[in-house]
Design an enzyme around this catalytic site. Structure first.
Site, PDB file in Angstrom:
ATOM      1  N   HIS A  72       0.868  -1.194   0.000  1.00 34.04           N
ATOM      2  CA  HIS A  72       0.000   0.000   0.000  1.00 34.04           C
ATOM      3  C   HIS A  72       0.900   1.238   0.000  1.00 34.04           C
ATOM      4  O   HIS A  72       1.421   1.633   1.037  1.00 34.04           O
ATOM      5  CB  HIS A  72      -0.895   0.014   1.233  1.00 34.04           C
ATOM      6  CG  HIS A  72      -1.883   1.135   1.253  1.00 34.04           C
ATOM      7  ND1 HIS A  72      -3.230   0.925   1.468  1.00 34.04           N
ATOM      8  CD2 HIS A  72      -1.757   2.468   1.083  1.00 34.04           C
ATOM      9  CE1 HIS A  72      -3.873   2.082   1.430  1.00 34.04           C
ATOM     10  NE2 HIS A  72      -2.972   3.042   1.203  1.00 34.04           N
ATOM     11  N   HIS A 121       1.596   5.320  -1.647  1.00 31.24           N
ATOM     12  CA  HIS A 121       1.219   6.516  -2.403  1.00 31.24           C
ATOM     13  C   HIS A 121       2.484   7.143  -2.982  1.00 31.24           C
ATOM     14  O   HIS A 121       3.424   7.449  -2.250  1.00 31.24           O
ATOM     15  CB  HIS A 121       0.525   7.531  -1.498  1.00 31.24           C
ATOM     16  CG  HIS A 121      -0.785   7.062  -0.962  1.00 31.24           C
ATOM     17  ND1 HIS A 121      -1.970   7.232  -1.637  1.00 31.24           N
ATOM     18  CD2 HIS A 121      -1.083   6.401   0.192  1.00 31.24           C
ATOM     19  CE1 HIS A 121      -2.960   6.716  -0.926  1.00 31.24           C
ATOM     20  NE2 HIS A 121      -2.447   6.202   0.183  1.00 31.24           N
ATOM     21  N   LEU A 122       2.487   7.337  -4.293  1.00 29.97           N
ATOM     22  CA  LEU A 122       3.617   7.969  -4.959  1.00 29.97           C
ATOM     23  C   LEU A 122       3.282   9.341  -5.535  1.00 29.97           C
ATOM     24  O   LEU A 122       4.167  10.037  -6.036  1.00 29.97           O
ATOM     25  CB  LEU A 122       4.153   7.065  -6.078  1.00 29.97           C
ATOM     26  CG  LEU A 122       4.882   5.810  -5.614  1.00 29.97           C
ATOM     27  CD1 LEU A 122       5.269   4.944  -6.810  1.00 29.97           C
ATOM     28  CD2 LEU A 122       6.123   6.165  -4.799  1.00 29.97           C
ATOM     29  N   ARG A 123       1.985   9.716  -5.491  1.00 27.16           N
ATOM     30  CA  ARG A 123       1.546  11.015  -6.030  1.00 27.16           C
ATOM     31  C   ARG A 123       1.906  11.128  -7.514  1.00 27.16           C
ATOM     32  O   ARG A 123       1.983  10.139  -8.221  1.00 27.16           O
ATOM     33  CB  ARG A 123       2.128  12.170  -5.209  1.00 27.16           C
ATOM     34  CG  ARG A 123       1.939  12.053  -3.700  1.00 27.16           C
ATOM     35  CD  ARG A 123       0.521  11.865  -3.267  1.00 27.16           C
ATOM     36  NE  ARG A 123       0.382  12.026  -1.818  1.00 27.16           N
ATOM     37  CZ  ARG A 123      -0.616  11.509  -1.110  1.00 27.16           C
ATOM     38  NH1 ARG A 123      -1.562  10.793  -1.712  1.00 27.16           N
ATOM     39  NH2 ARG A 123      -0.683  11.709   0.182  1.00 27.16           N
ATOM     40  N   LYS A 141      -9.138  -0.304  -6.029  1.00 24.98           N
ATOM     41  CA  LYS A 141      -9.194   0.282  -4.688  1.00 24.98           C
ATOM     42  C   LYS A 141     -10.509   1.032  -4.502  1.00 24.98           C
ATOM     43  O   LYS A 141     -10.845   1.927  -5.268  1.00 24.98           O
ATOM     44  CB  LYS A 141      -8.014   1.249  -4.498  1.00 24.98           C
ATOM     45  CG  LYS A 141      -8.006   2.010  -3.169  1.00 24.98           C
ATOM     46  CD  LYS A 141      -7.814   1.073  -1.990  1.00 24.98           C
ATOM     47  CE  LYS A 141      -7.809   1.832  -0.665  1.00 24.98           C
ATOM     48  NZ  LYS A 141      -6.573   2.583  -0.444  1.00 24.98           N
ATOM     49  N   HIS A 173     -10.494   1.010   1.607  1.00 30.15           N
ATOM     50  CA  HIS A 173     -10.281   1.915   2.743  1.00 30.15           C
ATOM     51  C   HIS A 173     -11.538   1.816   3.601  1.00 30.15           C
ATOM     52  O   HIS A 173     -12.558   2.414   3.279  1.00 30.15           O
ATOM     53  CB  HIS A 173     -10.052   3.352   2.265  1.00 30.15           C
ATOM     54  CG  HIS A 173      -9.753   4.308   3.377  1.00 30.15           C
ATOM     55  ND1 HIS A 173      -8.595   5.062   3.421  1.00 30.15           N
ATOM     56  CD2 HIS A 173     -10.450   4.639   4.499  1.00 30.15           C
ATOM     57  CE1 HIS A 173      -8.601   5.808   4.518  1.00 30.15           C
ATOM     58  NE2 HIS A 173      -9.722   5.573   5.180  1.00 30.15           N
ATOM     59  N   HIS A 227      -4.843  -0.981   5.775  1.00 30.35           N
ATOM     60  CA  HIS A 227      -4.340  -0.265   6.954  1.00 30.35           C
ATOM     61  C   HIS A 227      -5.254  -0.394   8.183  1.00 30.35           C
ATOM     62  O   HIS A 227      -5.751   0.594   8.722  1.00 30.35           O
ATOM     63  CB  HIS A 227      -4.068   1.211   6.635  1.00 30.35           C
ATOM     64  CG  HIS A 227      -5.103   1.923   5.816  1.00 30.35           C
ATOM     65  ND1 HIS A 227      -6.441   1.908   6.100  1.00 30.35           N
ATOM     66  CD2 HIS A 227      -4.972   2.685   4.699  1.00 30.35           C
ATOM     67  CE1 HIS A 227      -7.088   2.614   5.216  1.00 30.35           C
ATOM     68  NE2 HIS A 227      -6.221   3.088   4.344  1.00 30.35           N
ATOM     69  N   ASP A 251       1.282   2.566   3.559  1.00 24.42           N
ATOM     70  CA  ASP A 251       0.428   3.751   3.392  1.00 24.42           C
ATOM     71  C   ASP A 251       1.280   5.017   3.459  1.00 24.42           C
ATOM     72  O   ASP A 251       0.814   6.070   3.903  1.00 24.42           O
ATOM     73  CB  ASP A 251      -0.687   3.790   4.445  1.00 24.42           C
ATOM     74  CG  ASP A 251      -1.801   4.773   4.096  1.00 24.42           C
ATOM     75  OD1 ASP A 251      -1.868   5.215   2.931  1.00 24.42           O
ATOM     76  OD2 ASP A 251      -2.600   5.115   4.994  1.00 24.42           O
ATOM     77  N   HIS A 291       3.133  14.534   1.694  1.00 22.43           N
ATOM     78  CA  HIS A 291       2.500  15.832   1.446  1.00 22.43           C
ATOM     79  C   HIS A 291       3.586  16.897   1.585  1.00 22.43           C
ATOM     80  O   HIS A 291       4.507  16.755   2.404  1.00 22.43           O
ATOM     81  CB  HIS A 291       1.398  16.134   2.465  1.00 22.43           C
ATOM     82  CG  HIS A 291       0.192  15.268   2.342  1.00 22.43           C
ATOM     83  ND1 HIS A 291      -0.785  15.472   1.391  1.00 22.43           N
ATOM     84  CD2 HIS A 291      -0.200  14.200   3.071  1.00 22.43           C
ATOM     85  CE1 HIS A 291      -1.732  14.563   1.540  1.00 22.43           C
ATOM     86  NE2 HIS A 291      -1.404  13.782   2.547  1.00 22.43           N
ATOM     87  N   ALA A 341      -3.797  14.590   5.857  1.00 25.63           N
ATOM     88  CA  ALA A 341      -3.608  13.288   6.497  1.00 25.63           C
ATOM     89  C   ALA A 341      -2.606  12.459   5.707  1.00 25.63           C
ATOM     90  O   ALA A 341      -2.739  12.292   4.501  1.00 25.63           O
ATOM     91  CB  ALA A 341      -4.938  12.555   6.598  1.00 25.63           C
TER      92      ALA A 341
END
Length: 342
Positions: A15, A17-19, A98, A135, A169, A241, A245, A257
């Site tokens: 899980h 996040h690479l944006r 997802k 989620h 998560h 996860d 940011h 978050a």
């Protein structure tokens, strides 16, 4: 005295996040200690079709700069036709879909508002063997959101018994209990939820770089998650996860978050498992369980970790981006042993 070492074969982050854009360019190489990862689709706009998925996968590959990395790509849940799912399934990097409840977390405003409307797509996914990642939070009181969603997981598991459903998560003892009820349920757990409670986030001064969704819970929940991970539960997997940011969006009113853990996840996990005498369980937690459950074959990579200190920078900066990681400015007791080429 000889140093302790742990060697891992092709660790996976289930899980991540690479944006996109400059943030992707910054964080992709910082996330590549793992041999591969399940990549989240909640971009703006979200990844909702085969063409968008393939294009995003190619941008990630470019950002990795030649680092071998297995991209397990996901689509953002919506109503899909059989033809649309077949197009996605034809792509070698496609992994699953997802599901975000609408508005529940970062960039999820276009998520699902009516679970009943999901049934036709879920039937297709079950028939095609496409995993569902969820989620799992309601819009209720923030401490109860995961607990309130558990009956939905139960209904999904019962109605779609051949659908592999991943509870993403998880943060509570109750979620672990549900995991035991249905063989088609599995779960990921993050580094932060193995280490911290809500008291670490807001018990004193607010710690914005520890704030994530779902929020950290009580000590008994953290301890239960850690016991399950250390015991080698066969359907529990590591999913960081890791959610970067920009610093100014974390250190502000309306704090975003997400906890950025990718560059330190493996050394911190090694320290945690070694501290509890469970170093032999780490391989399954970060790769073995996922490979068995999903029949995965990530690129061959061997990562050795050693109990030598590593300093975490105060921030990672490049391409006009500045991201503060968990444990910023601290010294961890374990580190990754550089390869001969590195």
């Amino acid at each position: 005295m000889p140093r302790m070492e742990i060697t891992l074969d092709s660790p996976l982050d289930m899980h991540l996040h690479l944006r996109d854009g400059d943030m992707l360019r910054l964080v992709a190489p910082l996330s590549a200690d793992f041999a591969g990862a399940v990549i989240m689709p909640n971009l703006v706009p979200p990844v909702t079709g085969a063409a968008a998925l393939q294009a995003y996968s190619e941008r990630i590959d470019t950002a990795m700069g030649g680092i071998p990395f297995t991209r397990l790509m996901t689509l953002f849940f919506k109503s899909y036709s059989a033809a649309e799912l077949e197009s996605a399934r034809a792509l070698p990097e496609f992994f699953g879909i997802k599901l975000y409840p609408a508005g529940i977390t970062t960039n999820s405003e276009g998520g699902l508002a009516d679970m009943a409307a999901a049934a036709p797509t879920l039937h297709l996914m079950e028939d095609m063997g496409i995993p569902l990642l969820v989620h799992g939070e309601s819009h209720g009181f923030v401490m109860d959101r995961e607990a309130e969603f558990l009956p939905i997981y139960r209904r999904l598991a019962q109605r779609f018994p051949k659908l592999r459903i991943c509870m993403e998560h998880i943060t509570t003892t109750a979620a672990l209990h549900l995991l035991e009820e249905h063989e088609n349920l599995c779960a990921t757990v993050t580094l932060q939820h193995l280490l911290i409670t809500l008291d670490d986030v807001v018990g004193g001064s607010m710690q914005p770089h520890l704030f994530c969704k779902p929020i950290a819970k009580r000590e008994e929940d953290r301890a239960a998650l850690l016991r399950a991970a250390l015991s080698g539960h066969p359907r529990l997997m590591f999913g960081s996860d890791s959610a970067p940011h920009p610093q100014h969006k974390k250190e502000c009113c309306g704090c975003a978050a997400g906890v950025f853990t990718a560059p330190l996840a493996l050394p911190r996990l090694a320290a945690l498992f070694a501290e509890h005498g469970a170093a032999d369980k780490l391989q399954d937690f970060v790769s073995g369980n996922a490979c068995r459950l999903y029949h995965l074959h990530p690129v061959p990579r061997r990562i050795t970790l050693r109990d030598t200190p590593m300093r975490i920078p105060a921030a990672y900066r490049s391409y006009g981006q500045r991201v503060v990681p968990m444990h910023a400015g601290e010294t961890l007791s374990w580190s990754i042993v550089p390869t001969a080429a590195g």
